[in-house]
Motif scaffolding. Structure first.
Motif, mmCIF file in Angstrom:
data_model
loop_
_atom_site.group_PDB
_atom_site.id
_atom_site.type_symbol
_atom_site.label_atom_id
_atom_site.label_comp_id
_atom_site.label_asym_id
_atom_site.label_seq_id
_atom_site.Cartn_x
_atom_site.Cartn_y
_atom_site.Cartn_z
ATOM 1 N N GLU A 44 0.834 -1.215 0.000
ATOM 2 C CA GLU A 44 0.000 0.000 0.000
ATOM 3 C C GLU A 44 0.867 1.264 0.000
ATOM 4 O O GLU A 44 0.464 2.291 -0.536
ATOM 5 C CB GLU A 44 -0.936 0.013 1.211
ATOM 6 C CG GLU A 44 -1.970 -1.089 1.226
ATOM 7 C CD GLU A 44 -3.049 -0.941 0.154
ATOM 8 O OE1 GLU A 44 -3.295 0.187 -0.298
ATOM 9 O OE2 GLU A 44 -3.618 -1.971 -0.238
ATOM 10 N N LYS A 45 2.043 1.183 0.589
ATOM 11 C CA LYS A 45 2.952 2.346 0.646
ATOM 12 C C LYS A 45 3.763 2.503 -0.636
ATOM 13 O O LYS A 45 4.436 3.502 -0.819
ATOM 14 C CB LYS A 45 3.915 2.206 1.825
ATOM 15 C CG LYS A 45 3.241 2.248 3.180
ATOM 16 C CD LYS A 45 4.254 2.205 4.301
ATOM 17 C CE LYS A 45 4.697 0.790 4.583
ATOM 18 N NZ LYS A 45 5.562 0.655 5.762
ATOM 19 N N ASP A 102 4.015 3.632 -3.752
ATOM 20 C CA ASP A 102 3.427 4.572 -4.706
ATOM 21 C C ASP A 102 4.427 4.802 -5.837
ATOM 22 O O ASP A 102 5.407 5.525 -5.666
ATOM 23 C CB ASP A 102 3.092 5.881 -3.991
ATOM 24 C CG ASP A 102 2.511 6.941 -4.897
ATOM 25 O OD1 ASP A 102 2.493 6.767 -6.139
ATOM 26 O OD2 ASP A 102 2.073 7.973 -4.361
ATOM 27 N N ASP A 109 4.403 6.507 -8.590
ATOM 28 C CA ASP A 109 4.633 7.893 -9.014
ATOM 29 C C ASP A 109 5.567 8.634 -8.062
ATOM 30 O O ASP A 109 6.445 9.375 -8.502
ATOM 31 C CB ASP A 109 3.305 8.644 -9.137
ATOM 32 C CG ASP A 109 2.469 8.135 -10.298
ATOM 33 O OD1 ASP A 109 3.041 7.803 -11.359
ATOM 34 O OD2 ASP A 109 1.233 8.063 -10.144
ATOM 35 N N LYS A 123 3.873 0.009 -13.630
ATOM 36 C CA LYS A 123 2.758 0.214 -12.705
ATOM 37 C C LYS A 123 1.843 -1.006 -12.680
ATOM 38 O O LYS A 123 1.356 -1.399 -11.617
ATOM 39 C CB LYS A 123 1.964 1.457 -13.092
ATOM 40 C CG LYS A 123 2.648 2.747 -12.750
ATOM 41 C CD LYS A 123 1.786 3.935 -13.146
ATOM 42 C CE LYS A 123 2.466 5.237 -12.795
ATOM 43 N NZ LYS A 123 1.629 6.401 -13.172
#
Length: 142
Positions: free
Chosen positions: A67-68, A70, A72, A98
């Motif tokens: 979840e952490k 990211d 981008d 991605k």
């Protein structure tokens, strides 16, 4: 007074973001991920007994780690060089990268939700999750 405090908070957040180190951040997340996988890999190999509570705890921690992750924030264009093993292919095919990260996230979320109660069920879920690790490292890591 309230708007002044809000202004300071916005400036502080901007300065923090300006000093973020995405290479260090992604390395830390991957080190954490590797450590978590290392806690339960011996179970999959038959070197340690199956423990449903331990497996659930580690799967939940791996899900929180995912979840952490990211993409981008962790792989901006200015983080292509430096002390990194990230392949230039990441920035050449960001959509593919991605998609790989999302597949891992979906697989670990499913594994955590499955809450394996025996060794065979654990191995099935663990195999799906770790297949992502190898696939990602082969395609996107130097």
């Amino acid at each position: 007074m309230r708007s002044l405090a809000l202004s300071f908070a916005i400036v502080a957040a901007a300065l923090t973001a300006a000093h973020a180190d995405p290479i260090a951040d992604r390395k830390a997340l991957m080190k954490e991920r590797g450590g978590l996988v290392g806690q339960i890999a011996p179970i999959a190999k038959g070197e340690q007994p199956f423990d449903a509570a331990n497996v659930a705890e580690v799967f939940n921690a791996l899900q929180a780690n995912a979840e952490k992750y990211d993409v981008d924030a962790l792989f901006p264009a200015d983080s292509k060089t430096g002390d990194t093993k990230a392949s230039p292919k990441i920035w050449e095919d960001m959509a593919g990268f991605k998609a790989q990260a999302e597949k891992y996230k979906a697989d670990i979320t499913a594994a955590a939700a499955a809450k394996p109660q025996d060794l065979d069920a654990f191995r099935a879920e663990f195999g799906k999750v770790t297949a992502n690790c190898g696939g990602c490292h082969q395609a996107w890591r130097l």
